[in-house]
Motif scaffolding. Sequence first.
Motif, mmCIF file in Angstrom:
data_model
loop_
_atom_site.group_PDB
_atom_site.id
_atom_site.type_symbol
_atom_site.label_atom_id
_atom_site.label_comp_id
_atom_site.label_asym_id
_atom_site.label_seq_id
_atom_site.Cartn_x
_atom_site.Cartn_y
_atom_site.Cartn_z
ATOM 1 N N ALA A 132 0.837 -1.201 0.000
ATOM 2 C CA ALA A 132 0.000 0.000 0.000
ATOM 3 C C ALA A 132 0.869 1.247 0.000
ATOM 4 O O ALA A 132 0.575 2.226 -0.689
ATOM 5 C CB ALA A 132 -0.929 -0.009 1.209
ATOM 6 N N GLY A 133 1.942 1.217 0.765
ATOM 7 C CA GLY A 133 2.848 2.353 0.822
ATOM 8 C C GLY A 133 3.527 2.623 -0.501
ATOM 9 O O GLY A 133 3.794 3.777 -0.848
ATOM 10 N N GLN A 134 3.797 1.584 -1.252
ATOM 11 C CA GLN A 134 4.421 1.764 -2.554
ATOM 12 C C GLN A 134 3.444 2.334 -3.577
ATOM 13 O O GLN A 134 3.846 3.019 -4.515
ATOM 14 C CB GLN A 134 5.012 0.441 -3.042
ATOM 15 N N LEU A 135 2.159 2.060 -3.400
ATOM 16 C CA LEU A 135 1.136 2.585 -4.308
ATOM 17 C C LEU A 135 0.576 3.940 -3.851
ATOM 18 O O LEU A 135 -0.072 4.639 -4.632
ATOM 19 C CB LEU A 135 -0.020 1.587 -4.429
ATOM 20 N N ALA A 136 0.838 4.305 -2.616
ATOM 21 C CA ALA A 136 0.268 5.533 -2.053
ATOM 22 C C ALA A 136 0.630 6.796 -2.834
ATOM 23 O O ALA A 136 -0.226 7.671 -2.988
ATOM 24 C CB ALA A 136 0.660 5.666 -0.586
ATOM 25 N N PRO A 137 1.851 6.951 -3.356
ATOM 26 C CA PRO A 137 2.131 8.162 -4.136
ATOM 27 C C PRO A 137 1.222 8.312 -5.356
ATOM 28 O O PRO A 137 0.848 9.427 -5.725
ATOM 29 C CB PRO A 137 3.596 7.999 -4.558
ATOM 30 N N ILE A 138 0.825 7.196 -5.949
ATOM 31 C CA ILE A 138 -0.119 7.253 -7.067
ATOM 32 C C ILE A 138 -1.470 7.762 -6.557
ATOM 33 O O ILE A 138 -2.109 8.603 -7.185
ATOM 34 C CB ILE A 138 -0.262 5.870 -7.739
ATOM 35 N N GLY A 139 -1.872 7.259 -5.388
ATOM 36 C CA GLY A 139 -3.115 7.727 -4.776
ATOM 37 C C GLY A 139 -3.069 9.209 -4.462
ATOM 38 O O GLY A 139 -4.052 9.923 -4.661
ATOM 39 N N LEU A 140 -1.922 9.691 -3.990
ATOM 40 C CA LEU A 140 -1.782 11.119 -3.713
ATOM 41 C C LEU A 140 -1.903 11.938 -4.996
ATOM 42 O O LEU A 140 -2.536 12.992 -5.013
ATOM 43 C CB LEU A 140 -0.438 11.399 -3.029
ATOM 44 N N GLY A 141 -1.312 11.436 -6.079
ATOM 45 C CA GLY A 141 -1.424 12.125 -7.371
ATOM 46 C C GLY A 141 -2.866 12.185 -7.850
ATOM 47 O O GLY A 141 -3.326 13.223 -8.341
ATOM 48 N N ILE A 142 -3.568 11.088 -7.699
ATOM 49 C CA ILE A 142 -4.986 11.051 -8.085
ATOM 50 C C ILE A 142 -5.792 12.007 -7.213
ATOM 51 O O ILE A 142 -6.664 12.735 -7.704
ATOM 52 C CB ILE A 142 -5.533 9.609 -8.003
ATOM 53 N N LEU A 143 -5.471 12.046 -5.932
ATOM 54 C CA LEU A 143 -6.184 12.942 -5.024
ATOM 55 C C LEU A 143 -5.937 14.405 -5.393
ATOM 56 O O LEU A 143 -6.851 15.232 -5.318
ATOM 57 C CB LEU A 143 -5.781 12.669 -3.576
ATOM 58 N N VAL A 144 -4.734 14.740 -5.829
ATOM 59 C CA VAL A 144 -4.447 16.107 -6.287
ATOM 60 C C VAL A 144 -5.339 16.460 -7.476
ATOM 61 O O VAL A 144 -5.914 17.545 -7.547
ATOM 62 C CB VAL A 144 -2.950 16.278 -6.639
ATOM 63 N N LEU A 145 -5.487 15.516 -8.415
ATOM 64 C CA LEU A 145 -6.360 15.758 -9.572
ATOM 65 C C LEU A 145 -7.815 15.937 -9.136
ATOM 66 O O LEU A 145 -8.525 16.799 -9.663
ATOM 67 C CB LEU A 145 -6.233 14.619 -10.578
ATOM 68 N N ILE A 146 -8.243 15.139 -8.177
ATOM 69 C CA ILE A 146 -9.607 15.257 -7.650
ATOM 70 C C ILE A 146 -9.800 16.618 -6.986
ATOM 71 O O ILE A 146 -10.839 17.274 -7.169
ATOM 72 C CB ILE A 146 -9.920 14.104 -6.673
ATOM 73 N N LEU A 147 -8.813 17.076 -6.234
ATOM 74 C CA LEU A 147 -8.909 18.385 -5.574
ATOM 75 C C LEU A 147 -9.020 19.512 -6.596
ATOM 76 O O LEU A 147 -9.819 20.436 -6.426
ATOM 77 C CB LEU A 147 -7.711 18.611 -4.653
ATOM 78 N N PHE A 148 -8.222 19.433 -7.677
ATOM 79 C CA PHE A 148 -8.341 20.438 -8.741
ATOM 80 C C PHE A 148 -9.735 20.397 -9.368
ATOM 81 O O PHE A 148 -10.324 21.442 -9.654
ATOM 82 C CB PHE A 148 -7.275 20.221 -9.828
ATOM 83 N N ALA A 149 -10.265 19.199 -9.582
ATOM 84 C CA ALA A 149 -11.599 19.063 -10.173
ATOM 85 C C ALA A 149 -12.662 19.658 -9.249
ATOM 86 O O ALA A 149 -13.577 20.363 -9.703
ATOM 87 C CB ALA A 149 -11.900 17.598 -10.473
ATOM 88 N N ILE A 150 -12.565 19.376 -7.952
ATOM 89 C CA ILE A 150 -13.512 19.940 -6.984
ATOM 90 C C ILE A 150 -13.457 21.460 -7.018
ATOM 91 O O ILE A 150 -14.489 22.133 -7.047
ATOM 92 C CB ILE A 150 -13.223 19.411 -5.558
ATOM 93 N N LEU A 151 -12.251 22.002 -7.040
ATOM 94 C CA LEU A 151 -12.083 23.452 -7.083
ATOM 95 C C LEU A 151 -12.713 24.045 -8.338
ATOM 96 O O LEU A 151 -13.409 25.060 -8.277
ATOM 97 C CB LEU A 151 -10.596 23.804 -7.007
ATOM 98 N N ALA A 152 -12.520 23.396 -9.468
ATOM 99 C CA ALA A 152 -13.094 23.896 -10.723
ATOM 100 C C ALA A 152 -14.620 23.843 -10.696
ATOM 101 O O ALA A 152 -15.285 24.797 -11.110
ATOM 102 C CB ALA A 152 -12.553 23.078 -11.894
ATOM 103 N N VAL A 153 -15.182 22.742 -10.199
ATOM 104 C CA VAL A 153 -16.637 22.592 -10.160
ATOM 105 C C VAL A 153 -17.261 23.611 -9.210
ATOM 106 O O VAL A 153 -18.253 24.266 -9.556
ATOM 107 C CB VAL A 153 -17.021 21.145 -9.757
ATOM 108 N N VAL A 154 -16.684 23.761 -8.027
ATOM 109 C CA VAL A 154 -17.238 24.715 -7.061
ATOM 110 C C VAL A 154 -17.097 26.137 -7.586
ATOM 111 O O VAL A 154 -18.025 26.950 -7.458
ATOM 112 C CB VAL A 154 -16.564 24.548 -5.679
ATOM 113 N N ASN A 155 -15.975 26.450 -8.189
ATOM 114 C CA ASN A 155 -15.778 27.791 -8.750
ATOM 115 C C ASN A 155 -16.830 28.078 -9.822
ATOM 116 O O ASN A 155 -17.427 29.162 -9.843
ATOM 117 C CB ASN A 155 -14.364 27.915 -9.325
#
Length: 160
Positions: A132-155
């Motif tokens: 899980a720890g080895q895959l976690a950086p990929i999850g963090l990258g995906i979460l960054v994309l999700i955060l940008f998407a949330i920001l765009a939708v709310v804006n």
Amino acid sequence: EELVKPAGVWLLLRRGLTPAQGLAGGLLSGAAYAIFESLVLANASTDWAILALARVGTALLHIVTTGLTGWALVQIWPSAPGKTGKNAARLAITYLVVVCLHGLWNGLTLATAWAGFMRQLESSSSGMLMQAGQLAPIGLGILVLILFAILAVVNKRVRT
């Protein structure tokens, strides 16, 4: 933490902020908290590039989650007659979402750190936590994309 970060919005609620102003105030409060955390609370790393990248992601997390909270707060504070329940539910759901996003970020960060720690120990552990720890950086990258998407939708929603 999610209750304290939008302090700027809490202080201005009596001024009758619009949802757009609540979002902007939350974004600014989240950015201020991210700067504070980066300067005071973050641990130094020997690899500054990785630390800088991690801090950018963490800053985005704080900015987006606090913006969402500020947006929701102004919608309940001077609640329109007949909409108190709907707005209170919106605030509760928003709070739950931002806490879960922050918890997910922290969990993935801890898993990444654990995997790095185990690598330094030259452990041959192939346990589930190490994987899980080895895959976690990929999850963090995906979460960054999700955060940008949330920001765009709310804006976009606030603008309409």
